[in-house]
Scaffold this motif. Structure first.
Motif, PDB file in Angstrom:
ATOM      1  N   GLY A   1      26.258  91.692 -59.468  1.00  0.00           N
ATOM      2  CA  GLY A   1      25.048  90.882 -59.410  1.00  0.00           C
ATOM      3  C   GLY A   1      24.162  91.046 -60.637  1.00  0.00           C
ATOM      4  N   ARG A   2      22.978  90.474 -60.527  1.00  0.00           N
ATOM      5  CA  ARG A   2      22.046  90.432 -61.649  1.00  0.00           C
ATOM      6  C   ARG A   2      21.086  91.628 -61.574  1.00  0.00           C
ATOM      7  NH1 ARG A   2      21.729  85.211 -63.874  1.00  0.00           N
ATOM      8  NH2 ARG A   2      19.468  85.182 -64.054  1.00  0.00           N
ATOM      9  N   HIS A   3      21.612  92.808 -61.917  1.00  0.00           N
ATOM     10  CA  HIS A   3      20.807  94.017 -61.916  1.00  0.00           C
ATOM     11  C   HIS A   3      20.241  94.284 -63.309  1.00  0.00           C
ATOM     12  CE1 HIS A   3      23.205  94.757 -58.241  1.00  0.00           C
ATOM     13  NE2 HIS A   3      22.150  95.450 -57.850  1.00  0.00           N
ATOM     14  N   MET A   4      19.007  94.741 -63.348  1.00  0.00           N
ATOM     15  CA  MET A   4      18.375  95.192 -64.582  1.00  0.00           C
ATOM     16  C   MET A   4      17.573  96.452 -64.271  1.00  0.00           C
ATOM     17  SD  MET A   4      16.921  91.748 -66.496  1.00  0.00           S
ATOM     18  CE  MET A   4      15.970  92.772 -67.643  1.00  0.00           C
ATOM     19  N   MET A   5      17.203  97.171 -65.318  1.00  0.00           N
ATOM     20  CA  MET A   5      16.392  98.362 -65.122  1.00  0.00           C
ATOM     21  C   MET A   5      15.257  98.388 -66.139  1.00  0.00           C
ATOM     22  SD  MET A   5      17.616 102.261 -64.505  1.00  0.00           S
ATOM     23  CE  MET A   5      18.414 102.497 -66.099  1.00  0.00           C
TER      24      MET A   5
ATOM     25  N   ASP B   1      11.831  86.062 -59.957  1.00  0.00           N
ATOM     26  CA  ASP B   1      12.043  84.649 -59.627  1.00  0.00           C
ATOM     27  C   ASP B   1      13.343  84.120 -60.239  1.00  0.00           C
ATOM     28  OD1 ASP B   1       9.688  84.632 -58.221  1.00  0.00           O
ATOM     29  OD2 ASP B   1       8.511  83.681 -59.816  1.00  0.00           O
ATOM     30  N   SER B   2      13.798  84.758 -61.319  1.00  0.00           N
ATOM     31  CA  SER B   2      15.048  84.342 -61.960  1.00  0.00           C
ATOM     32  C   SER B   2      16.268  84.960 -61.296  1.00  0.00           C
ATOM     33  CB  SER B   2      15.024  84.725 -63.448  1.00  0.00           C
ATOM     34  OG  SER B   2      13.961  84.059 -64.120  1.00  0.00           O
ATOM     35  N   GLY B   3      16.046  85.719 -60.250  1.00  0.00           N
ATOM     36  CA  GLY B   3      17.155  86.285 -59.496  1.00  0.00           C
ATOM     37  C   GLY B   3      17.586  87.673 -59.914  1.00  0.00           C
ATOM     38  N   TYR B   4      16.808  88.343 -60.755  1.00  0.00           N
ATOM     39  CA  TYR B   4      17.177  89.688 -61.182  1.00  0.00           C
ATOM     40  C   TYR B   4      16.707  90.724 -60.164  1.00  0.00           C
ATOM     41  CZ  TYR B   4      18.794  87.978 -65.638  1.00  0.00           C
ATOM     42  OH  TYR B   4      19.511  87.319 -66.610  1.00  0.00           O
ATOM     43  N   HIS B   5      17.540  91.719 -59.984  1.00  0.00           N
ATOM     44  CA  HIS B   5      17.281  92.811 -59.050  1.00  0.00           C
ATOM     45  C   HIS B   5      16.919  94.030 -59.889  1.00  0.00           C
ATOM     46  CE1 HIS B   5      17.653  94.501 -55.006  1.00  0.00           C
ATOM     47  NE2 HIS B   5      18.264  95.551 -55.534  1.00  0.00           N
TER      48      HIS B   5
ATOM     49  N   PRO C   1      22.490  90.660 -66.862  1.00  0.00           N
ATOM     50  CA  PRO C   1      22.995  91.689 -65.960  1.00  0.00           C
ATOM     51  C   PRO C   1      23.319  92.988 -66.694  1.00  0.00           C
ATOM     52  CG  PRO C   1      23.993  89.575 -65.436  1.00  0.00           C
ATOM     53  CD  PRO C   1      23.243  89.383 -66.711  1.00  0.00           C
ATOM     54  N   GLY C   2      22.852  94.108 -66.159  1.00  0.00           N
ATOM     55  CA  GLY C   2      23.130  95.416 -66.732  1.00  0.00           C
ATOM     56  C   GLY C   2      22.153  95.892 -67.777  1.00  0.00           C
ATOM     57  N   VAL C   3      21.205  95.064 -68.158  1.00  0.00           N
ATOM     58  CA  VAL C   3      20.275  95.387 -69.235  1.00  0.00           C
ATOM     59  C   VAL C   3      19.323  96.516 -68.833  1.00  0.00           C
ATOM     60  CG1 VAL C   3      18.187  94.490 -70.370  1.00  0.00           C
ATOM     61  CG2 VAL C   3      20.342  93.254 -70.548  1.00  0.00           C
TER      62      VAL C   3
ATOM     63  N   GLU D   1      12.016  88.712 -71.548  1.00  0.00           N
ATOM     64  CA  GLU D   1      12.575  87.583 -70.794  1.00  0.00           C
ATOM     65  C   GLU D   1      13.805  87.003 -71.492  1.00  0.00           C
ATOM     66  OE1 GLU D   1       8.431  86.114 -68.606  1.00  0.00           O
ATOM     67  OE2 GLU D   1       9.429  84.797 -70.061  1.00  0.00           O
ATOM     68  N   SER D   2      13.759  86.909 -72.822  1.00  0.00           N
ATOM     69  CA  SER D   2      14.907  86.347 -73.542  1.00  0.00           C
ATOM     70  C   SER D   2      16.077  87.325 -73.580  1.00  0.00           C
ATOM     71  CB  SER D   2      14.507  85.950 -74.965  1.00  0.00           C
ATOM     72  OG  SER D   2      14.083  87.088 -75.705  1.00  0.00           O
TER      73      SER D   2
END
Length: 282
Positions: free
Chosen positions: A94-98, A269-273, A240-242, A235-236
């Motif tokens: 999925g769209r995970h970020m930290m 709102d862009s779907g990132y977790h 995923p994984g960033v 934002e740019s």
């Protein structure tokens, strides 16, 4: 040394950090300042993303015991395999970020960042400096209560590639001790100031049970380029994984405080977790 002095010192040190950091050993990665991050494949799989916080956990009794001075003796950390490069991203479906924040805690900026994270029920990583923790232990206690992960960022934020092994150990060990006192657990993650890594930092971190964590996207908020520019960079750079690098101390971080209020709801709102690594147990 006052943390706000690091803003000026950083500009001087970054000019020589690349040459010094590369002198360690093959596989050393130097990222930070005005340079673009170097993407490297870690020898081990990247940390798996953990769950996003849904509600603030209750205060930890384990965390409170060390503060009272009646806690159990410190256990020796579990030694890890020595890496040759830092971890630059997180894995997981999925769209995970930290989100990560360096150089704090700072009583003027860190609480505002924590407030924004709490508003959106998001957890983050804070790589703290020991000299800042001493006078702001209550902020680490709040991080523990709200489910954030605290990492080691040395005691005085030096360029580690200019220190000997004994000095590096002292910078790291003292910081782990004060984090345990304030947060309730010893840190499991380490980030080298200025992104300057060498063999000693990887070896000592592994001996102390800490994995080396770098970043994927550098907001370069320490240059105070303006809130809009910080927001645009994050934002740019979202993917995923960033792993995003920002700061909550080391200078005027009012732009960083304003920026997270804009980019965090955008990412959600862009779907990132927005998440943190799983905690290792045992």
């Amino acid at each position: 040394m006052q943390k706000d002095q690091l803003f000026t010192r950083r500009r001087v040190i970054l000019a020589s950090a690349a040459a010094l950091g590369a002198a360690g050993t093959a596989g050393v990665v130097l990222v930070g300042g005005d340079e673009e991050p170097v993407r490297t494949t870690a020898p081990e799989p990247a940390p798996v993303a953990g769950p996003q916080a849904r509600q603030a956990p209750k205060p930890s009794a384990f965390r409170l015991r060390p503060l009272t001075g009646y806690g159990p003796p410190r256990a020796a950390p579990r030694k890890l395999k020595v890496r040759k490069e830092p971890i630059l991203s997180i894995s997981g479906r999925g769209r995970h970020m930290m989100l990560t924040f360096d150089d704090g805690p700072n009583p003027h900026y860190t609480p505002h960042i924590l407030d924004t994270l709490a508003r959106y029920n998001v957890r983050a990583m804070f790589f703290v400096c020991g000299e800042c923790v001493v006078d702001n232990k209550e902020l680490l206690a709040r991080m523990a209560d709200e489910g954030h992960v605290v990492g080691n960022h040395t005691w005085t934020h030096p360029l580690l590639t200019t220190l000997n092994r004994k000095e590096i150990r002292s910078e790291m060990e003292r910081t782990s001790d004060v984090i345990e006192d304030a947060y309730g657990e010893r840190p499991q993650w380490f980030r080298a100031p200025y992104g300057a890594w060498n063999r000693a930092t990887f070896q000592l971190g592994a001996e102390m049970g800490m994995e080396p964590m770098a970043w994927t996207v550098d907001s370069r908020d320490w240059t105070t380029p303006g809130t809009d520019i910080i927001v645009d960079r994050i934002e740019s750079g979202a993917a995923p994984g960033v792993v995003v690098l920002s700061h909550d101390a080391g200078g005027d971080r009012s732009q960083s405080v304003r920026a997270i209020r804009e980019y965090l709801p955008y990412l959600i709102d862009s779907g990132y977790h927005l998440t943190v690594p799983h905690r290792r147990v045992g």
